[in-house]
Enzyme design. Structure first.
Site, PDB file in Angstrom:
ATOM      1  CE  LYS A 205      -2.317   1.298   3.903  1.00 52.78           C
ATOM      2  NZ  LYS A 205      -3.516   1.374   4.717  1.00 52.78           N
TER       3      LYS A 205
ATOM      4  NE  ARG B 154      -4.563  -2.631   9.483  1.00 52.67           N
ATOM      5  CZ  ARG B 154      -3.905  -2.310  10.517  1.00 52.67           C
ATOM      6  NH1 ARG B 154      -3.970  -0.874  10.956  1.00 52.67           N
ATOM      7  NH2 ARG B 154      -3.213  -3.270  11.069  1.00 52.67           N
TER       8      ARG B 154
ATOM      9  CD  GLN C 269      -8.504   6.731   8.949  1.00 53.59           C
ATOM     10  OE1 GLN C 269      -9.186   5.607   9.295  1.00 53.59           O
ATOM     11  NE2 GLN C 269      -7.682   6.527   7.892  1.00 53.59           N
TER      12      GLN C 269
ATOM     13  CG  ASP D 102     -12.344  17.787  15.473  1.00 54.51           C
ATOM     14  OD1 ASP D 102     -11.806  19.015  15.103  1.00 54.51           O
ATOM     15  OD2 ASP D 102     -11.895  16.879  14.814  1.00 54.51           O
TER      16      ASP D 102
ATOM     17  NE  ARG E  18     -11.412  19.272  12.249  1.00 53.67           N
ATOM     18  CZ  ARG E  18     -11.167  18.334  11.617  1.00 53.67           C
ATOM     19  NH1 ARG E  18     -10.918  18.466  10.245  1.00 53.67           N
ATOM     20  NH2 ARG E  18     -11.196  17.075  12.040  1.00 53.67           N
TER      21      ARG E  18
ATOM     22  N   GLY F 221      -3.951   7.586  16.248  1.00 52.30           N
ATOM     23  CA  GLY F 221      -3.281   8.482  15.708  1.00 52.30           C
ATOM     24  C   GLY F 221      -1.837   8.504  15.865  1.00 52.30           C
ATOM     25  CB  ALA F 222       0.416   7.559  18.449  1.00 53.52           C
ATOM     26  CG  ASP F 223       0.090   7.012  12.167  1.00 54.70           C
ATOM     27  OD1 ASP F 223       0.404   8.268  12.331  1.00 54.70           O
ATOM     28  OD2 ASP F 223      -0.447   7.134  11.064  1.00 54.70           O
TER      29      ASP F 223
ATOM     30  CE  LYS G 145       1.506  11.807  12.705  1.00 55.65           C
ATOM     31  NZ  LYS G 145       0.612  11.128  11.771  1.00 55.65           N
TER      32      LYS G 145
END
Length: 251
Positions: free
Chosen positions: A71, A115, A143, A164, A166, A223-225, A229
């Site tokens: 990917k 996924r 996500q 959020d 936003r 999110g910590a990928d 992060k």
């Protein structure tokens, strides 16, 4: 031989969330049994575009059949505002391991969303309290949608709190799922106090405080990928039971 070209609609219609969850769980198990080759993802950082590229290859020997693919995916946080494009775009190449023929070239954006949600659902199914009925989500981007869609497959989710900065993103989320769930916007602290918490943000400084997390809250820190992060207060990480899929990638 022909290469299948599968667009967003094809992937969306055929990759059903309940089946994706099973596939991800089986892939995790195969990896732990040593039947998968999956190098840690490689990165190309593009700070001038506020983004990056990631390359993610894998091979799995599943007994009666085996599979290989790669990917090519990105995270460009300015895409929605500046280019009217998703933050994450992806392309998946699925190949025949016996001769390397590309069996399919498919939309990896939809696949990535599904996924990611399915991985959180597998973790939630095995680790969250059995009666979990409330879900907190920090980050109302795209996500977040598959987090709810997937986790609600493995737990009877009734209440959802979305945090959020936003307001428009929270409103859009509520518009999509408000008829199916009891959803409201709230603070990060309110989201963190739910039975299950999914964090899906690109932040590099912790935004979830340890004092806000409930006693039995299960956290999917999605999110910590990448290096640098971190969404969670240090005390959460040091005091929690940590369950990971891949040591090299996680560290």
């Amino acid at each position: 031989m022909e290469t299948l070209l599968l667009n967003r609609e094809d992937v969306g219609e055929n990759a059903r969330m309940d089946e994706v969850i099973v596939a991800v769980e089986e892939a995790f198990a195969a990896y732990q049994h040593g039947n998968v080759q999956m190098p840690a993802k490689s990165y190309i950082d593009l700070p001038q575009y506020n983004g990056d590229f990631r390359s993610m290859p894998a091979y799995m020997d599943a007994g009666d059949w085996d599979a290989a693919g790669v990917k090519w995916v990105n995270v460009h946080t300015d895409n929605p505002e500046n280019h009217d494009l998703p933050t994450v775009l992806g392309t998946m190449i699925y190949s025949d391991p016996t001769n390397a023929f590309p069996l399919a070239l498919m939309d990896g954006t939809t696949l990535t969303r599904k996924r990611t949600g399915a991985a959180a659902a597998v973790a939630t199914d095995h680790l969250a309290v059995a009666g979990a009925s409330s879900l907190g989500i920090v980050g109302a981007g795209i996500q977040s949608h598959t987090q709810l869609e997937a986790i609600s497959v493995v737990r009877d989710i009734e209440t959802v709190v979305v945090a959020d900065k936003r307001a428009d993103a929270v409103e859009r989320f509520i518009e999509v799922y408000g008829d199916e769930f009891d959803i409201r916007g709230g603070s990060i602290g309110e989201a963190a106090s739910c039975d299950v918490l999914s964090t899906v943000t690109p932040v590099e400084s912790p935004i979830v405080d340890h004092e806000d997390v409930g006693e039995h809250t299960h956290i999917n820190a999605m999110g910590a990928d990448a290096p640098g992060k971190n969404e969670l207060d240090e005390e959460i990480v040091t005091n929690a039971k940590l369950v990971i899929d891949d040591y090299e990638q996680c560290t």
